[in-house]
Scaffold this motif. Structure first.
Motif, PDB file in Angstrom:
ATOM      1  N   ALA A 120       0.820  -1.207   0.000  1.00  0.00           N
ATOM      2  CA  ALA A 120       0.000   0.000   0.000  1.00  0.00           C
ATOM      3  C   ALA A 120       0.857   1.261   0.000  1.00  0.00           C
ATOM      4  CB  ALA A 120      -0.929  -0.006   1.222  1.00  0.00           C
ATOM      5  N   LEU A 121       1.989   1.226   0.715  1.00  0.00           N
ATOM      6  CA  LEU A 121       2.875   2.390   0.748  1.00  0.00           C
ATOM      7  C   LEU A 121       3.537   2.630  -0.603  1.00  0.00           C
ATOM      8  CD1 LEU A 121       4.490   1.909   4.262  1.00  0.00           C
ATOM      9  CD2 LEU A 121       2.900   3.700   3.576  1.00  0.00           C
ATOM     10  N   ALA A 122       3.733   1.558  -1.385  1.00  0.00           N
ATOM     11  CA  ALA A 122       4.266   1.741  -2.734  1.00  0.00           C
ATOM     12  C   ALA A 122       3.275   2.491  -3.612  1.00  0.00           C
ATOM     13  CB  ALA A 122       4.604   0.381  -3.343  1.00  0.00           C
ATOM     14  N   ARG A 123       1.988   2.322  -3.345  1.00  0.00           N
ATOM     15  CA  ARG A 123       0.958   3.025  -4.118  1.00  0.00           C
ATOM     16  C   ARG A 123       0.705   4.429  -3.570  1.00  0.00           C
ATOM     17  NH1 ARG A 123      -3.486   0.236  -6.859  1.00  0.00           N
ATOM     18  NH2 ARG A 123      -2.735  -1.765  -7.637  1.00  0.00           N
ATOM     19  N   TYR A 124       0.889   4.594  -2.270  1.00  0.00           N
ATOM     20  CA  TYR A 124       0.617   5.878  -1.625  1.00  0.00           C
ATOM     21  C   TYR A 124       1.865   6.308  -0.828  1.00  0.00           C
ATOM     22  CZ  TYR A 124      -4.185   4.664  -2.799  1.00  0.00           C
ATOM     23  OH  TYR A 124      -5.336   4.317  -3.476  1.00  0.00           O
ATOM     24  N   PRO A 125       2.921   6.737  -1.514  1.00  0.00           N
ATOM     25  CA  PRO A 125       4.179   7.076  -0.838  1.00  0.00           C
ATOM     26  C   PRO A 125       4.068   8.302   0.062  1.00  0.00           C
ATOM     27  CG  PRO A 125       4.261   7.711  -3.156  1.00  0.00           C
ATOM     28  CD  PRO A 125       3.001   6.919  -2.976  1.00  0.00           C
ATOM     29  N   GLU A 126       2.991   9.074  -0.058  1.00  0.00           N
ATOM     30  CA  GLU A 126       2.832  10.245   0.806  1.00  0.00           C
ATOM     31  C   GLU A 126       2.854   9.846   2.285  1.00  0.00           C
ATOM     32  OE1 GLU A 126       0.390  11.021  -2.962  1.00  0.00           O
ATOM     33  OE2 GLU A 126       0.807   9.342  -1.608  1.00  0.00           O
ATOM     34  N   LEU A 127       2.352   8.641   2.571  1.00  0.00           N
ATOM     35  CA  LEU A 127       2.272   8.210   3.970  1.00  0.00           C
ATOM     36  C   LEU A 127       3.576   7.622   4.480  1.00  0.00           C
ATOM     37  CD1 LEU A 127      -1.295   6.664   3.798  1.00  0.00           C
ATOM     38  CD2 LEU A 127      -0.619   8.793   4.902  1.00  0.00           C
ATOM     39  N   ASN A 128       4.556   7.453   3.609  1.00  0.00           N
ATOM     40  CA  ASN A 128       5.883   6.999   4.025  1.00  0.00           C
ATOM     41  C   ASN A 128       6.830   8.210   3.965  1.00  0.00           C
ATOM     42  OD1 ASN A 128       7.578   4.656   4.800  1.00  0.00           O
ATOM     43  ND2 ASN A 128       8.723   5.212   2.970  1.00  0.00           N
ATOM     44  N   SER A 129       6.525   9.184   4.796  1.00  0.00           N
ATOM     45  CA  SER A 129       7.275  10.435   4.752  1.00  0.00           C
ATOM     46  C   SER A 129       7.336  11.037   6.147  1.00  0.00           C
ATOM     47  CB  SER A 129       6.619  11.414   3.765  1.00  0.00           C
ATOM     48  OG  SER A 129       5.298  11.707   4.182  1.00  0.00           O
ATOM     49  N   THR A 130       8.008  12.176   6.242  1.00  0.00           N
ATOM     50  CA  THR A 130       8.088  12.935   7.486  1.00  0.00           C
ATOM     51  C   THR A 130       8.059  14.409   7.125  1.00  0.00           C
ATOM     52  OG1 THR A 130       9.328  13.227   9.550  1.00  0.00           O
ATOM     53  CG2 THR A 130      10.609  13.017   7.519  1.00  0.00           C
TER      54      THR A 130
ATOM     55  N   PRO B 261      -4.951   5.400  17.088  1.00  0.00           N
ATOM     56  CA  PRO B 261      -3.532   5.388  17.451  1.00  0.00           C
ATOM     57  C   PRO B 261      -2.908   6.778  17.396  1.00  0.00           C
ATOM     58  CG  PRO B 261      -4.045   3.716  15.784  1.00  0.00           C
ATOM     59  CD  PRO B 261      -5.230   4.607  15.888  1.00  0.00           C
ATOM     60  N   ILE B 262      -1.919   7.004  18.249  1.00  0.00           N
ATOM     61  CA  ILE B 262      -1.118   8.220  18.208  1.00  0.00           C
ATOM     62  C   ILE B 262       0.093   7.942  17.329  1.00  0.00           C
ATOM     63  CG2 ILE B 262       0.216   9.882  19.553  1.00  0.00           C
ATOM     64  CD1 ILE B 262      -1.568   9.311  21.912  1.00  0.00           C
ATOM     65  N   ILE B 263       0.359   8.821  16.381  1.00  0.00           N
ATOM     66  CA  ILE B 263       1.438   8.616  15.425  1.00  0.00           C
ATOM     67  C   ILE B 263       2.777   8.570  16.146  1.00  0.00           C
ATOM     68  CG2 ILE B 263       2.630   9.633  13.436  1.00  0.00           C
ATOM     69  CD1 ILE B 263      -0.042  10.816  12.593  1.00  0.00           C
ATOM     70  N   ASN B 264       3.633   7.656  15.723  1.00  0.00           N
ATOM     71  CA  ASN B 264       4.971   7.505  16.281  1.00  0.00           C
ATOM     72  C   ASN B 264       5.878   8.578  15.670  1.00  0.00           C
ATOM     73  OD1 ASN B 264       7.146   6.444  17.660  1.00  0.00           O
ATOM     74  ND2 ASN B 264       7.547   4.846  16.159  1.00  0.00           N
ATOM     75  N   HIS B 265       5.986   9.702  16.333  1.00  0.00           N
ATOM     76  CA  HIS B 265       6.774  10.838  15.840  1.00  0.00           C
ATOM     77  C   HIS B 265       8.210  10.390  15.533  1.00  0.00           C
ATOM     78  CE1 HIS B 265       9.132  14.576  16.099  1.00  0.00           C
ATOM     79  NE2 HIS B 265       8.012  15.209  15.797  1.00  0.00           N
ATOM     80  N   PRO B 266       8.800  10.804  14.395  1.00  0.00           N
ATOM     81  CA  PRO B 266       8.355  11.798  13.420  1.00  0.00           C
ATOM     82  C   PRO B 266       7.711  11.188  12.181  1.00  0.00           C
ATOM     83  CG  PRO B 266      10.667  11.378  13.090  1.00  0.00           C
ATOM     84  CD  PRO B 266      10.224  10.458  14.187  1.00  0.00           C
ATOM     85  N   GLU B 267       7.139  10.003  12.292  1.00  0.00           N
ATOM     86  CA  GLU B 267       6.495   9.372  11.144  1.00  0.00           C
ATOM     87  C   GLU B 267       5.222  10.128  10.768  1.00  0.00           C
ATOM     88  OE1 GLU B 267       5.932   5.304  12.255  1.00  0.00           O
ATOM     89  OE2 GLU B 267       8.040   5.008  12.757  1.00  0.00           O
ATOM     90  N   ALA B 268       4.596   9.712   9.663  1.00  0.00           N
ATOM     91  CA  ALA B 268       3.415  10.419   9.169  1.00  0.00           C
ATOM     92  C   ALA B 268       2.138   9.605   9.308  1.00  0.00           C
ATOM     93  CB  ALA B 268       3.610  10.810   7.703  1.00  0.00           C
ATOM     94  N   ALA B 269       2.225   8.319   9.654  1.00  0.00           N
ATOM     95  CA  ALA B 269       0.998   7.518   9.715  1.00  0.00           C
ATOM     96  C   ALA B 269       1.230   6.254  10.536  1.00  0.00           C
ATOM     97  CB  ALA B 269       0.519   7.147   8.310  1.00  0.00           C
ATOM     98  N   MET B 270       0.116   5.694  11.016  1.00  0.00           N
ATOM     99  CA  MET B 270       0.137   4.415  11.735  1.00  0.00           C
ATOM    100  C   MET B 270      -1.155   3.675  11.426  1.00  0.00           C
ATOM    101  SD  MET B 270       0.175   3.580  15.841  1.00  0.00           S
ATOM    102  CE  MET B 270       1.854   4.113  16.107  1.00  0.00           C
ATOM    103  N   LEU B 271      -1.028   2.390  11.135  1.00  0.00           N
ATOM    104  CA  LEU B 271      -2.197   1.548  10.895  1.00  0.00           C
ATOM    105  C   LEU B 271      -2.478   0.717  12.135  1.00  0.00           C
ATOM    106  CD1 LEU B 271      -4.321   0.476   8.827  1.00  0.00           C
ATOM    107  CD2 LEU B 271      -2.719  -1.405   8.393  1.00  0.00           C
TER     108      LEU B 271
END
Length: 493
Positions: free
Chosen positions: A331-341, A424-434
């Motif tokens: 899914a992150l390969a399709r939506y790379p925006e969520l694999n960012s900081t 969930p609370i995001i694990n800083h400095p990541e941008a998303a958590m499932l």
């Protein structure tokens, strides 16, 4: 004369500034070898055994178990090089050891003597690299013999030095490193402790080498003074207790129970690090959450088929968490925006080239998030094996700081606690958590008919700065589609 060297808490890396003493591995008076672990500390990242770069006799320890020390603070002191004064000529402050003294480098010593040159060589470089400590060729390690405290010939010299009228207590007697004579007190902590508890060091006999007064000696004196004070207090209180015992049944002395005081638990170590990170996440990241229920019946059937095909001895089983992790990388390969900081200083979104997948693991020490490196290059079996390995390290407290940092996306399976959903609370400095809830049988409309299916709730918390709801919804819908129809994954494998 032994040289007393101070070993400070080294920089353990990853920008850590302090550590909590969990367990001392040596006692005062123990003989330690170069690079021998002397204390187990807990940082905000992991549990670490700290080796000592010196070899000799431990003369003092700084910090009790459970206390925190900053990096660079004294950890312990080690007397390097044995000292054995001659019984016929006890040492005095005015007369340094003569050339014929056994402590002299020119005098040969027998292999069994504590004053053998082996101890003198123990001040050589440590072979274990510690940040803030140099390293050199490993020194030759030889058997060191703990000096006998009650039979050492140098013991009579200590009281003479300590009781010298020209030396006010509780300051050090003599000069450090033996330039002028035996040192009664080396550690500033010992002198300060004695001042705080009004202990006269002139009345103490040190248990360390050459009569060195150690913290244990001062602690013993403090306990003894406290015992005497308690005895006197009990003696003075006996008449009052006798008079009060005759009026126990009287309503006049009946009083309500004292209110219980609130328990205060310090936020430190792993728990403190988690609190800081979660607080920073909530204060810096404008997060939003979306969720969806998914029919996981087909995913569970696919997992059962995979494990059945491997046979009884065909390798490790594939876990549900491993399959969900593989779905996330797709899914992150399709939506790379969520694999960012987000670089707040530069006001830039930084899209990261690879997926380092973190997963939440609950341990006795608190919540930790081990990281599977380069998860985007692994299949489900490889991810599952790495998750199992890191989970075992987490349970035993042996995760290194490097294994707990650098994540780009986190998977949180709170379904193991028997709950359906969460935000969930995001694990800083990541941008998303499932987040993944429990998978359980529920009524579900399947092919137009009501049926009992294995249903799971999926929730995605994302940083609204890196994407809008449409991107987050597309990511979550793709994950749900893969859960409901695992064959969808074939398009990206």
């Amino acid at each position: 004369m032994a040289q007393v060297l101070e070993f400070k808490l080294p920089d353990l890396g990853e920008g850590l500034t302090e550590a909590e003493i969990v367990r001392w591995l040596v006692e005062v008076g123990d003989v330690v070898a170069i690079d021998q672990p002397v204390v187990e500390v807990e940082t905000a990242k992991a549990m670490v055994e700290v080796p000592c770069p010196y070899g000799g006799v431990v003369t003092a320890r700084f910090g009790e178990e459970g206390s925190e020390l900053p990096v660079g603070a004294p950890l312990l002191t080690v007397a390097v090089g044995a000292t054995d004064a001659s019984p016929a000529s006890p040492a005095s402050p005015a007369s340094p050891a003569s050339p014929a003294s056994p402590a002299s480098p020119a005098s040969p010593a027998s292999p069994a003597s504590p004053a053998s040159p082996a101890d003198g060589e123990s001040s050589g470089g440590s072979g274990n690299v510690l940040v803030g400590y140099g390293t050199g060729a490993p020194a030759a390690r030889r058997r060191r013999i703990r000096p006998e405290r009650n039979t050492a010939p140098a013991a009579p010299a200590a009281p003479t030095v300590v009781s010298a009228p020209s030396r006010p207590a509780p300051v050090a007697v003599g000069e450090v490193n033996g330039r002028q004579g035996p040192v009664a007190v080396v550690s500033p902590l010992v002198r300060r402790l004695a001042r705080q508890h009004e202990i006269d060091l002139r009345g103490l006999t040190g248990s360390g080498p050459d009569g060195l007064i150690l913290r244990a000696d001062v602690d013993s004196a403090i306990r003894e003074a406290g015992h005497v004070a308690a005895t006197e207090a009990r003696t003075a209180a006996e008449p009052v207790v006798a008079e009060a015992s005759t009026a126990i049944a009287s309503p006049a002395i009946t009083s309500p129970a004292a209110p219980a005081t609130a328990e205060r638990i310090p936020l430190r170590g792993v728990r403190g690090a988690v609190a800081d990170k979660l607080s920073r996440s909530r204060s810096e990241i404008p997060d939003a959450t979306c969720w969806v229920d998914a029919d996981a019946t087909e995913l569970m059937a696919a997992r059962a088929a995979m494990n059945a095909a491997s046979g009884p001895s065909g390798g490790p089983k594939v876990s549900v968490l491993a399959l969900l992790a593989r779905i996330c990388t797709a899914a992150l390969a399709r939506y790379p925006e969520l694999n960012s900081t987000v670089d707040t200083a530069a006001r830039e979104i930084v899209r990261l080239p690879g997926v380092h997948l973190g997963f939440a693991a609950q341990t006795e020490r608190g919540l930790v998030v081990p990281v599977v490196r380069d998860a985007h290059t692994r299949n489900a079996e490889s991810i599952g094996a790495e998750i199992a390995r890191l989970t075992e390290l987490a349970r035993t407290g042996k995760l290194s700081p490097a294994q707990l940092t650098g994540g780009t996306f986190t998977l949180n399976n709170y379904g193991v606690f028997g709950v359906d959903g969460s935000t969930p609370i995001i694990n800083h400095p990541e941008a998303a958590m499932l987040g993944v809830g429990r998978i359980m049988p529920k009524p579900w409309v399947h092919h137009g008919e009501l049926a009992v299916r294995q249903v799971v709730q999926l929730s995605l918390t994302f940083d609204h700065r890196v994407c809008d709801g449409g991107t987050a919804g597309g990511f979550l819908r793709y994950v749900a589609d893969c859960v409901e129809q695992p064959a969808v994954l074939l398009r990206t494998l």
